[in-house]
Design an enzyme around this catalytic site. Structure first.
Site, PDB file in Angstrom:
ATOM      1  N   ASP A 161       0.840  -1.207   0.000  1.00 11.97           N
ATOM      2  CA  ASP A 161       0.000   0.000   0.000  1.00 11.97           C
ATOM      3  C   ASP A 161       0.872   1.252   0.000  1.00 11.97           C
ATOM      4  OD1 ASP A 161      -2.370  -1.690   0.370  1.00 11.97           O
ATOM      5  OD2 ASP A 161      -1.497  -2.043   2.338  1.00 11.97           O
ATOM      6  N   HIS A 189      -4.807  -3.413   6.248  1.00 11.32           N
ATOM      7  CA  HIS A 189      -4.493  -3.638   4.833  1.00 11.32           C
ATOM      8  C   HIS A 189      -5.784  -4.099   4.156  1.00 11.32           C
ATOM      9  CE1 HIS A 189      -2.939  -5.110   1.089  1.00 11.32           C
ATOM     10  NE2 HIS A 189      -3.391  -6.304   1.369  1.00 11.32           N
TER      11      HIS A 189
HETATM   12  P1  NAX Z   1      -1.073 -18.547  -4.121  1.00  8.43           P
HETATM   13  O1  NAX Z   1      -2.339 -19.337  -4.058  1.00  8.43           O
HETATM   14  O2  NAX Z   1      -0.385 -18.393  -5.423  1.00  8.43           O
HETATM   15  O3  NAX Z   1      -0.037 -19.177  -3.102  1.00  8.43           O
HETATM   16  C1  NAX Z   1      -0.385 -19.494  -1.807  1.00  8.43           C
HETATM   17  C2  NAX Z   1       0.418 -20.728  -1.457  1.00  8.43           C
HETATM   18  O4  NAX Z   1       0.224 -20.979  -0.085  1.00  8.43           O
HETATM   19  C3  NAX Z   1      -0.026 -21.967  -2.226  1.00  8.43           C
HETATM   20  O5  NAX Z   1       1.096 -22.540  -2.890  1.00  8.43           O
HETATM   21  C4  NAX Z   1      -0.583 -22.869  -1.150  1.00  8.43           C
HETATM   22  O6  NAX Z   1      -0.310 -24.248  -1.399  1.00  8.43           O
HETATM   23  C5  NAX Z   1       0.164 -22.371   0.071  1.00  8.43           C
HETATM   24  N1  NAX Z   1      -0.507 -22.654   1.334  1.00  8.43           N
HETATM   25  C6  NAX Z   1      -1.833 -22.653   1.609  1.00  8.43           C
HETATM   26  N2  NAX Z   1      -2.034 -22.989   2.899  1.00  8.43           N
HETATM   27  C7  NAX Z   1      -0.812 -23.154   3.458  1.00  8.43           C
HETATM   28  C8  NAX Z   1      -0.361 -23.510   4.746  1.00  8.43           C
HETATM   29  N3  NAX Z   1      -1.219 -23.753   5.735  1.00  8.43           N
HETATM   30  N4  NAX Z   1       0.972 -23.607   4.952  1.00  8.43           N
HETATM   31  C9  NAX Z   1       1.853 -23.391   3.968  1.00  8.43           C
HETATM   32  N5  NAX Z   1       1.487 -23.056   2.706  1.00  8.43           N
HETATM   33  C10 NAX Z   1       0.170 -22.956   2.460  1.00  8.43           C
HETATM   34  O7  NAX Z   1      -1.382 -17.136  -3.439  1.00  8.43           O
HETATM   35  P2  NAX Z   1      -0.511 -15.796  -3.475  1.00  8.43           P
HETATM   36  O8  NAX Z   1      -0.948 -14.977  -4.617  1.00  8.43           O
HETATM   37  O9  NAX Z   1       0.924 -16.152  -3.352  1.00  8.43           O
HETATM   38  O10 NAX Z   1      -1.065 -15.045  -2.165  1.00  8.43           O
HETATM   39  C11 NAX Z   1      -0.748 -15.485  -0.882  1.00  8.43           C
HETATM   40  C12 NAX Z   1      -1.397 -14.609   0.171  1.00  8.43           C
HETATM   41  O11 NAX Z   1      -0.929 -13.260   0.072  1.00  8.43           O
HETATM   42  C13 NAX Z   1      -2.917 -14.500   0.061  1.00  8.43           C
HETATM   43  O12 NAX Z   1      -3.485 -14.617   1.346  1.00  8.43           O
HETATM   44  C14 NAX Z   1      -3.131 -13.088  -0.461  1.00  8.43           C
HETATM   45  O13 NAX Z   1      -4.394 -12.594  -0.131  1.00  8.43           O
HETATM   46  C15 NAX Z   1      -2.023 -12.369   0.221  1.00  8.43           C
HETATM   47  N6  NAX Z   1      -1.667 -11.041  -0.291  1.00  8.43           N
HETATM   48  C16 NAX Z   1      -1.308 -10.096   0.597  1.00  8.43           C
HETATM   49  C17 NAX Z   1      -0.964  -8.813   0.222  1.00  8.43           C
HETATM   50  C18 NAX Z   1      -0.595  -7.784   1.237  1.00  8.43           C
HETATM   51  O14 NAX Z   1      -0.343  -6.630   0.844  1.00  8.43           O
HETATM   52  N7  NAX Z   1      -0.515  -8.063   2.524  1.00  8.43           N
HETATM   53  C19 NAX Z   1      -0.996  -8.405  -1.202  1.00  8.43           C
HETATM   54  C20 NAX Z   1      -0.981  -9.552  -2.143  1.00  8.43           C
HETATM   55  C21 NAX Z   1      -1.728 -10.781  -1.723  1.00  8.43           C
HETATM   56  O15 NAX Z   1      -3.075 -10.600  -2.064  1.00  8.43           O
END
Ligand code: NAX
Length: 329
Positions: A161, A189
């Protein structure tokens, strides 16, 4: 020989995790003389993807990469063992049409075991950066389950952000983004966050003196930053990834690097009552550090408009905390 720094990334095979690993390994973040051991953590069905990523890391032949460990989320303590930094990305990302609030009940429970495992196994100096959404509340859940890890070692990511806000301000002023400083993100956020233009600076001058279109600052500027994640999803068909990974790494760099004079960096941390924000929430605040100890930046002007914005986003954080109260010890 300098001792290696151990860095865990959960969700390491996901789009954000994958985009962080190579830059962590390259020496860009901790310096070209600091070896890095990466701990890649994923859910069991995705472990084979980590084998492929491990091959790619080997194929980069980074001189700073001193080791790669792969762990599944059923064995989190092994994954976090002796880690100095933990970047918590692993969770389910928001899909088109899904509100961030919908994620709370899906992702919140992941962070209870995560907090316990960090307390049990990570290095005493561990710093934790929560990226997985809702990141403020997930951070609150995790830290609540790790009471022996000092609260000032926990951060949730509002840096994307901050970077989005800086880019919008630079664009509007017709100045390079490097001219923009002191950009604070207050609160959650989420779409209620307050990107603070009042205290932000362009070429060292207050933004409202440089950008005289105050209706834009109070209107489109704020809503563009608040809605940027949704706009990226709409355009790209997937949530922000490279920019989110970049922001996670910017957060780590800002934590370990002295903050330039007259500026701040943004992250969400445990609130201590500063700026009239209720204690006990994980809220976006302006921070400064000497590279070891951070503090809430002093002297930010909070006018009536800012107060209303901050109160609104803090109210949402309180609501989120209520929604997950069964996950808080
Ligand atoms: P992806 O779905 O590409 O990757 C997430 C990964 O986490 C997957 O490979 C999945 O297998 C793994 N996973 C799920 N549960 C797990 C667990 N219990 N232990 C270990 N690994 C696990 O998502 P991605 O685009 O990489 O986003 C990840 C997270 O970042 C989401 O929650 C998303 O909302 C968040 N974000 C946060 C942002 C921020 O500014 N704070 C911005 C970007 C993003 O939206």
């Amino acid at each position: 020989m300098t001792a290696p720094i151990h860095v865990a990334v959960t969700g390491a095979a996901g789009q954000i995790g994958y985009a962080t690993l190579f830059r962590l390994a390259s020496g860009e973040i901790f310096g070209s003389h600091r070896p890095v051991v990466l701990h890649l953590i994923e859910v069991p069905p995705v472990m084979s993807a980590l084998d492929g990523i491990h091959m790619e890391l080997d194929d980069c032949a980074f001189p700073t990469l001193a080791g790669v460990q792969k762990h599944d989320s059923d064995h989190l303590e092994d994954g976090f063992r002796d880690c100095n930094f933990v970047i918590l990305v692993g969770s389910i990302p928001r899909k088109q049409g899904m509100e961030r609030a919908d994620l709370i009940r899906i992702n919140g429970p992941i962070f209870t075991n995560t907090g316990k495992a960090i307390q049990a196994a990570a290095a005493k100096d561990v710093r934790v950066v929560v990226v997985g959404n809702p990141c403020n509340t997930n951070c609150l859940i995790a830290m609540s389950h790790a009471p022996d890890v000092p609260r000032n070692q926990w951060f949730a990511m509002t840096r994307l952000d901050q970077n989005r806000a800086a880019a919008q301000l630079a664009h509007k002023a017709g100045r390079p983004v490097a001219a923009v400083s002191n950009v604070a993100i207050w609160g959650n956020h989420s779409a209620t966050q307050f990107p603070d233009f009042v205290n932000a600076k362009i070429d060292g001058k207050p933004v409202p003196e440089v950008i005289t279109d105050h209706a834009w600052l109070k209107g489109d500027f704020i809503s563009t930053v608040q809605q940027r994640g949704a706009a990226v999803i709409k355009a790209r068909g997937a949530s922000s990834a490279a920019s989110a990974a970049n922001a996670a790494l910017d957060t780590v760099k800002s934590i370990v690097t002295p903050t330039p004079a007259g500026s701040c960096f943004s992250a969400a941390v445990w609130s201590d009552g500063s700026y009239g924000i209720e204690p006990g929430l994980v809220t976006g605040l302006p921070l400064t550090t000497d590279g070891h100890n951070w503090r809430v930046a002093a002297g930010f002007k909070i006018d009536e408009f800012s107060r209303t914005q901050i109160d609104k986003t803090v109210a949402e954080l309180k609501q989120e905390r209520d929604t997950v109260k069964d996950l808080l010890p």
